[in-house]
Design a protein around this motif. Sequence first.
Motif, mmCIF file in Angstrom:
data_model
loop_
_atom_site.group_PDB
_atom_site.id
_atom_site.type_symbol
_atom_site.label_atom_id
_atom_site.label_comp_id
_atom_site.label_asym_id
_atom_site.label_seq_id
_atom_site.Cartn_x
_atom_site.Cartn_y
_atom_site.Cartn_z
ATOM 1 N N LYS A 205 -1.021 16.058 32.159
ATOM 2 C CA LYS A 205 -2.021 15.965 31.088
ATOM 3 C C LYS A 205 -3.368 16.346 31.679
ATOM 4 N N PRO A 206 -3.714 17.627 31.644
ATOM 5 C CA PRO A 206 -4.980 18.050 32.244
ATOM 6 C C PRO A 206 -6.176 17.459 31.500
ATOM 7 N N LEU A 207 -7.181 17.038 32.269
ATOM 8 C CA LEU A 207 -8.399 16.480 31.696
ATOM 9 C C LEU A 207 -9.609 17.219 32.246
ATOM 10 N N CYS A 208 -10.554 17.533 31.350
ATOM 11 C CA CYS A 208 -11.789 18.187 31.787
ATOM 12 C C CYS A 208 -12.601 17.251 32.672
ATOM 13 N N SER A 209 -12.487 15.936 32.448
ATOM 14 C CA SER A 209 -13.073 14.918 33.312
ATOM 15 C C SER A 209 -12.348 13.601 33.028
ATOM 16 N N GLU A 210 -12.405 12.701 33.994
ATOM 17 C CA GLU A 210 -11.761 11.395 33.805
ATOM 18 C C GLU A 210 -12.403 10.627 32.647
ATOM 19 N N ASN A 211 -13.669 10.931 32.359
ATOM 20 C CA ASN A 211 -14.406 10.231 31.309
ATOM 21 C C ASN A 211 -14.352 10.947 29.962
ATOM 22 N N CYS A 212 -13.475 11.921 29.813
ATOM 23 C CA CYS A 212 -13.395 12.654 28.547
ATOM 24 C C CYS A 212 -13.099 11.687 27.399
#
Length: 148
Positions: A121-128
């Motif tokens: 599950k790719p995330l642009c940032s951990e805080n997305c």
Amino acid sequence: MIPKIISLSNFPKKGIHLKGNVPLDLEVFQKGFVYSIKSIILDLEIRKLENIFFLKGNIEEELELICSRCLEPFKYLQKIEILHRLQEEKDLEEDAFPIINEIFKPYDMTAELIDINLPMKPLCSENCKGLCKWCGANLNIEGCDCPK
């Protein structure tokens, strides 16, 4: 440019060293999160010891992936270490890539290694913050007045 096919018959005793761009198409990746390919550089050494071929090197990739929360593309950099063997397809072990009719395909190996190393599950940032489940607003960019 890396060759698509390497013949292993009459393999040189000193081995071979390959370094260059591997132009892959988006269709080779199965997870569907790859938005674009900026560069894929393969640096690979192939050596033969008795009847076993050994691969050592790395893949440096720059891709754009789609964030699984906000659905926006983001830059993804990764370096994958290669320490594998080449084996006949009938004897293939877990850490090996196939030799078919004395031929090795570095593009296939590169695509497979990148694909299995992509995040689930790719995330642009951990805080997305993702998208609002009511109105679809990207909560990283704008707030919304929907009920929480």
